[in-house]
Design a protein around this motif. Structure first.
Motif, short mmCIF file in Angstrom:
data_model
loop_
_atom_site.label_atom_id
_atom_site.label_comp_id
_atom_site.label_asym_id
_atom_site.label_seq_id
_atom_site.Cartn_x
_atom_site.Cartn_y
_atom_site.Cartn_z
N ALA A 128 10.87 0.60 -6.58
CA ALA A 128 11.17 1.92 -6.04
C ALA A 128 12.49 2.44 -6.61
CB ALA A 128 11.23 1.88 -4.52
N HIS A 129 13.47 1.55 -6.74
CA HIS A 129 14.72 1.93 -7.40
C HIS A 129 14.44 2.33 -8.85
CE1 HIS A 129 17.71 0.86 -4.34
NE2 HIS A 129 16.94 -0.19 -4.04
N GLN A 130 13.49 1.65 -9.46
CA GLN A 130 13.13 1.96 -10.84
C GLN A 130 12.51 3.36 -10.92
OE1 GLN A 130 10.31 -0.77 -12.51
NE2 GLN A 130 10.55 -0.01 -14.58
N LEU A 131 11.63 3.68 -9.99
CA LEU A 131 11.04 5.02 -9.96
C LEU A 131 12.12 6.08 -9.80
CD1 LEU A 131 7.84 4.68 -7.73
CD2 LEU A 131 7.93 5.15 -10.17
N LEU A 132 13.07 5.81 -8.91
CA LEU A 132 14.14 6.76 -8.67
C LEU A 132 14.99 6.93 -9.93
CD1 LEU A 132 15.28 8.50 -6.35
CD2 LEU A 132 16.85 6.64 -5.85
N GLY A 133 15.28 5.82 -10.60
CA GLY A 133 16.10 5.88 -11.81
C GLY A 133 15.40 6.55 -12.97
N GLU A 134 14.10 6.32 -13.12
CA GLU A 134 13.35 6.87 -14.24
C GLU A 134 13.11 8.37 -14.11
OE1 GLU A 134 9.76 4.64 -14.48
OE2 GLU A 134 10.63 3.09 -15.76
N ASN A 135 12.91 8.82 -12.88
CA ASN A 135 12.47 10.20 -12.69
C ASN A 135 13.56 11.13 -12.18
OD1 ASN A 135 9.37 10.08 -13.09
ND2 ASN A 135 9.84 8.29 -11.85
N PHE A 136 14.67 10.59 -11.72
CA PHE A 136 15.69 11.47 -11.12
C PHE A 136 17.07 11.06 -11.61
CE2 PHE A 136 12.11 10.95 -8.27
CZ PHE A 136 11.66 12.26 -8.20
N VAL A 153 4.63 10.21 -7.06
CA VAL A 153 5.55 10.41 -8.20
C VAL A 153 4.80 10.94 -9.41
CG1 VAL A 153 7.06 9.21 -9.85
CG2 VAL A 153 7.21 8.69 -7.42
N SER A 154 3.61 10.38 -9.65
CA SER A 154 2.79 10.85 -10.79
C SER A 154 2.43 12.32 -10.63
CB SER A 154 1.52 9.99 -10.88
OG SER A 154 0.70 10.44 -11.93
N SER A 156 3.68 15.58 -13.03
CA SER A 156 2.74 16.48 -13.70
C SER A 156 2.87 17.92 -13.24
CB SER A 156 1.29 16.01 -13.47
OG SER A 156 0.98 16.03 -12.09
N GLU A 157 3.36 18.11 -12.03
CA GLU A 157 3.44 19.47 -11.47
C GLU A 157 4.88 19.97 -11.38
OE1 GLU A 157 0.94 21.35 -10.90
OE2 GLU A 157 -0.65 19.84 -11.19
N ASN A 158 5.82 19.26 -11.99
CA ASN A 158 7.23 19.67 -12.00
C ASN A 158 7.77 19.84 -10.57
OD1 ASN A 158 9.66 20.27 -13.23
ND2 ASN A 158 9.21 22.45 -13.44
N MET A 159 7.52 18.84 -9.74
CA MET A 159 7.99 18.89 -8.35
C MET A 159 8.86 17.66 -8.05
SD MET A 159 4.68 20.28 -6.20
CE MET A 159 3.74 18.80 -6.49
N ARG A 160 9.66 17.26 -9.01
CA ARG A 160 10.43 16.03 -8.86
C ARG A 160 11.42 16.08 -7.71
NH1 ARG A 160 11.77 13.55 -14.82
NH2 ARG A 160 9.63 13.43 -15.56
N VAL A 161 12.02 17.25 -7.51
CA VAL A 161 13.01 17.37 -6.44
C VAL A 161 12.35 17.09 -5.09
CG1 VAL A 161 14.57 18.94 -5.25
CG2 VAL A 161 14.42 18.99 -7.74
N LYS A 163 0.84 -1.20 0.00
CA LYS A 163 0.00 0.00 0.00
C LYS A 163 0.87 1.25 0.00
CE LYS A 163 -4.43 1.02 0.07
NZ LYS A 163 -5.38 0.45 -0.89
N ALA A 164 1.97 1.20 0.73
CA ALA A 164 2.90 2.34 0.75
C ALA A 164 3.41 2.64 -0.65
CB ALA A 164 4.06 2.07 1.70
N PHE A 165 3.69 1.57 -1.40
CA PHE A 165 4.22 1.77 -2.75
C PHE A 165 3.15 2.33 -3.68
CE2 PHE A 165 5.41 0.51 -7.06
CZ PHE A 165 6.67 1.10 -7.11
N LEU A 166 1.91 1.90 -3.52
CA LEU A 166 0.82 2.43 -4.35
C LEU A 166 0.67 3.94 -4.14
CD1 LEU A 166 -1.91 -0.35 -4.04
CD2 LEU A 166 -0.59 0.24 -6.06
N VAL A 167 0.76 4.36 -2.86
CA VAL A 167 0.67 5.79 -2.56
C VAL A 167 1.90 6.51 -3.10
CG1 VAL A 167 0.44 7.51 -0.73
CG2 VAL A 167 -0.70 5.30 -0.50
N LEU A 168 3.05 5.87 -3.00
CA LEU A 168 4.28 6.46 -3.54
C LEU A 168 4.15 6.70 -5.05
CD1 LEU A 168 7.27 7.29 -3.16
CD2 LEU A 168 7.88 4.90 -3.59
N GLN A 169 3.54 5.76 -5.76
CA GLN A 169 3.33 5.92 -7.20
C GLN A 169 2.45 7.14 -7.49
OE1 GLN A 169 1.96 1.81 -7.99
NE2 GLN A 169 3.55 1.73 -9.55
#
Length: 350
Positions: free
Chosen positions: A342-350, A313-314, A318-323, A304-310
């Motif tokens: 989660a490592h994948q999210l970090l790699g794809e977005n940052f 990230v989304s 969309s709001e240019n708040m990646r940092v 559930k934590a990961f679903l909320v994390l997704q």
């Protein structure tokens, strides 16, 4: 041969000390005929080539060294040599994939995920979608029960028009959800598969048990027939009653208080409703989602934590708040460092 080997090594070392690199390499190569699978010899030859600025020859020798170390079961040595190669030539994607494979064999999941992601992105950027999907599957196989990676892979396949591969991955995700009795999530996957079948055939999907079940789960329509008008007889006027005081209207709690209340009660459905009210306040929305990630992590409810994390990230994308979102992902990884997705999210977005 041991005495000959010792004398050859001694001579090669003296030549190298004098700066006669090419002659030193020749001496080391004499040993290969007798010990062709000695990774240390190839590694030394690679070092000498690198010292002479022979990058191509150095990489060739290092590859042989790494393969020899790996074949002999010295995975850590092979990792060190592969890293030498990508330091010389970062474009060697084939070596990054070899490095990821060895990391995976060693159980170094985070390192393997990072390298696989790099390789998959490279293939996708070059238009080799099948190769990219093959690497994404390696990434997913690091943790076969990780539905988030599988679902991401299915979505990638669907986006690229690889319908058969997408259907296979959605099927695997559905099995995971069913095993975990995640009914609502399973139904979402069923809907995605039905949409996929529609796009493939151009026809609406044939009604199956899943769609029937969904239809039967809807509440039946209640048809209320209008009664025929009745002619009312004049009634005697009732005595006037004293005016009643208006009932007290309870003031609704402010949004911030309702947000805090949902967290205290662990009421995620209520939080999702509140997110709609926060639609025009992205910074507050992200902070609210961050608190929910922390909440589920504290409760050890990692899926559930990961679903909320997704969701976070989304929103950040969309709001240019990646940092701002980076710290949320890092917080998640601190609690669950083996979570590949989660490592994948970090790699794809940052």
């Amino acid at each position: 041969m041991s005495s000959d080997k010792s004398s050859i090594i001694e001579k090669a070392q003296k030549l190298a000390a004098k700066g006669q690199i090419d002659k030193a390499i020749e001496e080391w190569q004499k040993l290969i005929a007798e010990t062709p699978n000695d990774g240390n010899i190839y590694n030394t030859i690679g070092d000498l080539h690198l010292k002479a600025n022979h990058a191509k020859e150095a990489i060739s020798a290092y590859l042989k060294a790494a393969d020899a170390f790996r074949g002999a079961g010295f995975e850590l040595k092979s990792i060190a040599v592969y890293k030498k190669i990508v330091k010389i030539d970062p474009s060697r994607i084939d070596v990054y994939e070899k490095l990821a494979d060895v990391h995976a064999e060693r159980g170094l999941v985070a390192n393997a995920a990072e390298d696989y992601l790099r390789v998959a992105k490279h293939y996708a950027k070059g238009g080799d979608l099948q190769a990219s999907v093959a690497v994404y599957r390696k990434l997913a196989n690091l943790d076969p029960k990780n539905f988030a990676v599988r679902q991401k892979l299915a979505e990638i396949c669907q986006k690229w028009g690889l319908a058969q591969e997408a259907a296979e991955e959605y099927g695997k995700v559905l099995e995971i959800f069913k095993d975990r009795q995640m009914t609502s999530e399973a139904q979402q996957v069923i809907d995605q598969v039905l949409d996929l079948e529609t796009s493939r055939s151009g026809q609406p999907p044939v009604e199956n048990d899943a769609s029937k079940e969904k239809e039967l789960s809807r509440p039946p329509e209640v048809i209320v027939e209008k009664a025929a008008p009745v002619e009312n007889e004049p009634l005697a006027p009732e005595p006037a009653s004293p005016p009643m005081a208006a009932p007290a209207v309870e003031e609704p709690l402010p949004l911030s208080a309702r947000m805090e209340k949902s967290l205290q009660e662990g009421d995620w459905p209520a939080a999702e409703v509140l997110m709609e009210e926060l639609r025009d306040q992205p910074a507050e929305s992200l902070a609210f989602l961050s608190k929910w990630v922390e909440y589920f992590l504290e409760k050890k409810i990692h899926p559930k934590a990961f679903l909320v994390l997704q969701k976070a990230v989304s929103l950040a994308e969309s709001e240019n708040m990646r940092v701002s979102c980076r710290s949320i992902i890092q917080s998640y990884l601190a609690s669950n460092p083996e979570q590949i997705s989660a490592h994948q999210l970090l790699g794809e977005n940052f």
